[in-house]
Structure formats: C-alpha cells, structure tokens
Design an enzyme around this catalytic site. Structure first.
Site, PDB file in Angstrom:
ATOM      1  N   ILE A 291      47.860  34.016  35.058  1.00 17.86           N
ATOM      2  CA  ILE A 291      47.242  32.694  35.020  1.00 17.86           C
ATOM      3  C   ILE A 291      46.739  32.367  33.619  1.00 17.86           C
ATOM      4  O   ILE A 291      46.922  31.256  33.122  1.00 17.86           O
ATOM      5  CB  ILE A 291      46.095  32.609  36.046  1.00 17.86           C
ATOM      6  CG1 ILE A 291      46.653  32.668  37.480  1.00 17.86           C
ATOM      7  CG2 ILE A 291      45.287  31.329  35.848  1.00 17.86           C
ATOM      8  CD1 ILE A 291      45.587  32.843  38.546  1.00 17.86           C
TER       9      ILE A 291
ATOM     10  N   VAL B 211      36.170  41.852  27.723  1.00 18.67           N
ATOM     11  CA  VAL B 211      35.145  40.860  28.077  1.00 18.67           C
ATOM     12  C   VAL B 211      33.923  41.481  28.730  1.00 18.67           C
ATOM     13  O   VAL B 211      32.856  40.853  28.777  1.00 18.67           O
ATOM     14  CB  VAL B 211      35.694  39.739  28.997  1.00 18.67           C
ATOM     15  CG1 VAL B 211      36.751  38.920  28.277  1.00 18.67           C
ATOM     16  CG2 VAL B 211      36.201  40.296  30.316  1.00 18.67           C
TER      17      VAL B 211
ATOM     18  N   TYR C 167      34.803  42.618  45.106  1.00 17.82           N
ATOM     19  CA  TYR C 167      35.466  41.478  44.460  1.00 17.82           C
ATOM     20  C   TYR C 167      34.983  40.172  45.070  1.00 17.82           C
ATOM     21  O   TYR C 167      34.663  39.212  44.360  1.00 17.82           O
ATOM     22  CB  TYR C 167      36.973  41.636  44.638  1.00 17.82           C
ATOM     23  CG  TYR C 167      37.833  40.538  44.063  1.00 17.82           C
ATOM     24  CD1 TYR C 167      38.043  40.425  42.696  1.00 17.82           C
ATOM     25  CD2 TYR C 167      38.485  39.624  44.898  1.00 17.82           C
ATOM     26  CE1 TYR C 167      38.856  39.438  42.167  1.00 17.82           C
ATOM     27  CE2 TYR C 167      39.305  38.631  44.378  1.00 17.82           C
ATOM     28  CZ  TYR C 167      39.485  38.544  43.013  1.00 17.82           C
ATOM     29  OH  TYR C 167      40.296  37.565  42.495  1.00 17.82           O
TER      30      TYR C 167
ATOM     31  N   LYS D 277      33.016  37.058  43.294  1.00 15.51           N
ATOM     32  CA  LYS D 277      33.601  35.723  43.233  1.00 15.51           C
ATOM     33  C   LYS D 277      32.712  34.688  43.927  1.00 15.51           C
ATOM     34  O   LYS D 277      32.614  33.537  43.468  1.00 15.51           O
ATOM     35  CB  LYS D 277      35.006  35.725  43.840  1.00 15.51           C
ATOM     36  CG  LYS D 277      36.033  36.503  43.022  1.00 15.51           C
ATOM     37  CD  LYS D 277      36.248  35.901  41.645  1.00 15.51           C
ATOM     38  CE  LYS D 277      37.384  36.567  40.893  1.00 15.51           C
ATOM     39  NZ  LYS D 277      37.625  35.977  39.564  1.00 15.51           N
TER      40      LYS D 277
ATOM     41  N   VAL E 212      48.746  34.348  43.960  1.00 19.32           N
ATOM     42  CA  VAL E 212      49.529  33.756  42.877  1.00 19.32           C
ATOM     43  C   VAL E 212      50.563  34.782  42.411  1.00 19.32           C
ATOM     44  O   VAL E 212      50.317  35.993  42.429  1.00 19.32           O
ATOM     45  CB  VAL E 212      48.614  33.338  41.705  1.00 19.32           C
ATOM     46  CG1 VAL E 212      49.405  32.623  40.611  1.00 19.32           C
ATOM     47  CG2 VAL E 212      47.488  32.441  42.214  1.00 19.32           C
TER      48      VAL E 212
END
Length: 252
Positions: free
Chosen positions: A16, A59, A150, A154, A183
């Site tokens: 993505i 990150v 997860y 989220k 995806v």
C-alpha cells in the site's frame, strides 16, 4: 491540479505504501519515502514521476519521526501531507500473546503513528493546511480471532485519528483513517502462507478463503487503497472518518 505539497509516507517500500507514494507523486506532490529497507525505497523512488527523497528508518525508533521530518523539511519545506502507513500483524490466541508481542504490536501500529502525527501537527497548524491519513485496517472496526494485539492497536489508532480531527477542526487540518480489508500485498501473502502452514489448505485455497470474506469476492488492490488516500488529501470537508475499503465486508 491542487497545490504541490511535501508528503511523508511511512512503510513506502512495498504494498500500500508504495502505491500511495506513486499516487501522490503522480498528483504532483514532493514525496518523502521512509521504510526500513533502503533498496526497496530506491526502487519506488525511481518509479515516481516527481521529486522524491528516500529516508531509510525504523518507524518504531523513538526519534524516527523527528529525524524523518527534519530531513523532509530541509529538503522540501513544511510537510503538508502525512500518510502513516507502516504496520504489521502477527497471529496468536489471546492466551498465548506474550508481553513482548503485545508491546511490539502497539509500538508499530499505534505508538509510531502517534509520534508521526504529533510531529506533523505544529507545522500544519501554522500553515493552516494539512492532511493526516493513517492506514488502519478493518481490524479497527471489528474483532477477528487470533489477532487481538493487532486489533487493539488498530482500534487505538482510529481513536487517535478521531480525537486529532476533533482537535484540529477549523484549523485547515484534516485527519482520517483508511481501513482496508484484505489487500493484495506482501503482508497478505504472509498471512496466506501462515494459513497454509497451519492448516491442510493449499496457498491457493487460503487466498480464496480470504478473498471470499469480502463480498466483492476478491482481494482489494493497493491502488484502490491509494485512491482512497488521495480522496482524503483532496477533500477538505472529510475529517475524523474511518473509511472502509474492504469490498463491503463491514458496512458502516
């Protein structure tokens, strides 16, 4: 064409994030790409039609947001667009999730986006223009088995987006979350391999299983997610939303 802005995209080396970087570049923006793997960033930067800056970074490192933004601002001026896309999931029953696995999930999927959002806000408020887009997940809207860490992260990042949007409304800065389903990305490929390894299904059967969970009967394309990110950038009236891009799996 809208005004050219400097955009920071995390997790830009593949999937993505790669597609978002390409889309923003095609839309005329200066794009700062960051991810852990320099080789992947170089390849994506070469595909972008406009100016790019590749900054290899983890990150989850405490100073990553500050370092990326400092380099981005020196290169392209104030950052007007942030797409916090980097993320990842592991799978385990709740009773078997270790403290370390829990902390890693929150660091990558919640704390890292928070730090990037926090760093982006002052410059955007000063400019009276900004677009914050977090790539969340359908896991921000519902709970599926074996992905509790997860899912918790989220859900948390969607809350961050909503509060940020409420705080910045009226200051020219919007904040939205894009919530994809399954995806067609390397992350989903890993999920398919894991399903095949843990069950009697083949990889083709596992792929079909995930695709069939979406009413459109297929995986979402990265370009379809990037299109939604671009919509968030273009529309000044859209803020505080978690936009589902999941082929109709969750209606809201």
């Amino acid at each position: 064409m809208h005004d050219t802005r400097t955009a920071v995209v995390t997790g830009a080396g593949r999937g993505i994030g790669r597609e978002v970087a390409l889309r923003l570049s095609r839309d005329g923006h200066r794009v700062v790409l960051t991810a852990r793997t320099a080789r992947e960033l170089t390849a994506v930067a070469a595909e972008c039609p406009g100016p790019t800056l590749a900054i290899p970074a983890d990150v989850t490192a405490k100073d990553a947001a500050e370092e990326v933004f400092a380099k981005a601002e020196e290169w392209g001026g104030p950052v007007g667009i942030l797409v916090a896309n980097a993320g990842g999931a592991t799978s385990a029953p709740v009773a078997r999730i270790t403290d370390e696995e829990w902390a890693q999930a929150l660091d990558l999927n919640l704390t890292a986006p928070f730090r990037f959002v926090r760093r982006a806000i002052p410059g955007m408020v000063e400019a009276q223009w900004g677009r914050i887009v977090v790539v969340a997940s359908m896991a921000a809207k519902r709970g599926d088995p074996y992905v509790a860490a997860y899912t918790a992260a989220k859900h948390g990042v969607l809350g961050l987006v909503r509060s940020t949007a409420a705080e910045l409304a009226g200051k020219g800065v919007t904040a939205n979350a894009v919530c994809p389903g399954y995806v067609d990305t390397p992350m989903t490929e890993r999920s398919i391999e894991l399903i095949a390894a843990r069950t009697i299904r083949s990889e083709d059967e596992a792929r079909h299983l995930l695709a069939s969970r979406q009413p459109i009967g297929r995986l979402v394309s990265p370009a379809e997610v990037a299109e939604t990110v671009a919509f968030c950038v273009a529309n000044a009236a859209l803020t505080g939303q978690g936009i589902n891009v999941d082929g109709g799996a969750v209606q809201s």
